[in-house]
Enzyme design. Sequence first.
Site, short mmCIF file in Angstrom:
data_model
loop_
_atom_site.label_atom_id
_atom_site.label_comp_id
_atom_site.label_asym_id
_atom_site.label_seq_id
_atom_site.Cartn_x
_atom_site.Cartn_y
_atom_site.Cartn_z
N GLU A 555 0.93 -1.08 -0.03
CA GLU A 555 0.08 0.04 -0.03
C GLU A 555 0.87 1.21 -0.13
O GLU A 555 1.91 1.24 0.75
CB GLU A 555 -1.04 0.20 1.29
CG GLU A 555 -1.87 -1.10 1.19
CD GLU A 555 -3.20 -0.63 2.15
OE1 GLU A 555 -3.45 0.38 2.35
OE2 GLU A 555 -3.79 -1.59 2.78
N GLY A 556 0.71 2.19 -0.80
CA GLY A 556 1.19 3.43 -1.09
C GLY A 556 2.47 3.39 -2.08
O GLY A 556 2.44 4.13 -2.85
#
Length: 658
Positions: A555-556
């Site tokens: 994530e990210g």
Amino acid sequence: MSVDGWNTVLVLGGIRSGKSEFAESLVADAPTVRYVATSAAGDPTDAEWAARLKAHRDRRPGGWTTEETADDPRRLADVVASARPNETLLVDDLGGWVTVLLDPAHQPADDTATVAELADAVRACPARLVVVSPEVGLSLVPTTPLGRAFTDALGAANRAVADSCDAVVLVVAGQACWLKTPAASSGTGAGAVTAAPTTVAAAQAAVPATATPGGARDDRAAALPEVLTPTTAPEPAGVPWAAPTMALPVVATGLVIQPGMELPMPDEYAGPQALERLATLDVPGAGLGVLERVVGFAAATQGTPTPASWDSVRVLLLHGDHAGGAAAGSPPGESARRAAQARAGQGVLARLAAESGASLQVVETPASEAIEDLPALDHEQVEQALRYGWRLAEEAAEAGVRLLVLAACGAGTDAAAAAVLAATAGAEPPAVLGRVVTAGGEIDDAAWMRRCAAVRDALHRTRRSPRDAKDVLAELGGGDIAVATGVLLGATARRLPVLLDGPVGLAAGMVSRDLAGQARHWCLLADHGGHPAVRLAADVLGLDPLLDLRLDLGEGANALTALPLLRSVLSLAAALPARPDQQHAAGADAAAGTDGATSADDTAGDPDAAAFVEPEPTGPGPATTAPTEPAAPTEHAPPAEPTPPTGSEPDPAGRRAD
């Protein structure tokens, strides 16, 4: 019982130490338990032994089932290995099992190989498993060959099973002391005592690093989180999400974080105007394709038809683990290692942030309890987490950040997001729970099933609970999703767009709908990454992914990979001139009147058009006009602004919201 990353536990203790009662207390919350009895029936004339067995049977709830393995000691490994992920097993005890194993009636038998088979079965067991065994290592060496054979075999069995279990607890005189927990095995060393002794009567509260039904919570959530931001000052002393209420701008304006908040919407006209402008740009091809939506989104959130590229970006990495079956398949300590990597400027996320010139802020969120057993957070923790997230967005806006990237790393985040989607969108957990992939790239179906079982049990536990936003966060969402929800609300209040990436951000978007429906209009999704929960939540929220790269970098990191492309699109849209024919048309329109509006001079030679011009009044009193003919604006009058459609919420890209 599945708490803080472990599903299998060995309970050791001496004779009459209370070890069996403690083991039974660990599985007391399970709806059904398979009780595996290993001891032989014994001499039927031995009244004292019969009384012991009867006392054990009388303590078992009526819903438990009993299974005997005394006839064949090798069968115990088969029972453990064949258990299903949704089952709970209690094996009592290894002392009786070793006695049968060494019984000449069962010879020839290779006790070493049989112990190894049992240890392998315990290590691979997908079910919740508690094994009870006497501790013989503190007694004197027996004086008889048979006694020495028993202590040697049982000692070897205890060591092998303890090595295979996630946790080990020693019960002495009714006091339980944890010898091994997932945290200890990942960092503090094997054999370290990691929890204070507790009485068997309070056994539920003795589960390491968590709270249990009926027991008091521990102080994990009260620990000081570490929040490091390279471009801002360090956090003040104290718990950041427990800051005084008046420090929050949302409260300073007379509001609180509650359902129905009136937060700003993006500019409903700038987005469509930016898209119309794109059609006039001097490009050799058909244009930007689906990436036109990036320009429309940026224009609406910046309030201008010519939006600037996002020059200042901040990544918020939310780190918070979920206990219990939600974290099945997650290596202990792996999420903490990822967060430490990011703090040190290492790893995929930090590398991509450096390449993009984005600042990276690691945010420690409250740890979440095992949702299959009890609420992830209490309501006070939810309030504090929401305020903390709001304040993070406030700080970013004050620092001049133009775009937030919401990321998360934590054990059990996928299962928590699936539970939130099941509660808010009616999703089936198996349909939105992504596959579990090991560090070696293998698919772990057993861990996936344990996660599904944890979400299923959590939904069953909360079937009569309210489904309000804060209740969902407290019962199912946990600390990271609660903080992420606060970030979305705070960013909306400060007109700060957010680039979502992964199930935590999308789950927060689902929850934020009940608090402020405007929040979703400030969110952009670059890529769904092939994650089923992200795809479903995006569909419900109306967030069409811009790309279909199916990245799975964490994530990210997926969003940061796409960020340079999005910036390039905005730079082109702002810098490219209009086509020559559009420039000529624009000049003609400017000479004719604002935006090409018909003026009084345009009607001088047209008697039909002149009939629509309102005559100037010649004296006192109201001017008279034809009752059925509208008046055209004069050359000095600005064009009338379009009226937004009633009964609908405007979309930043100019579409009607469902």
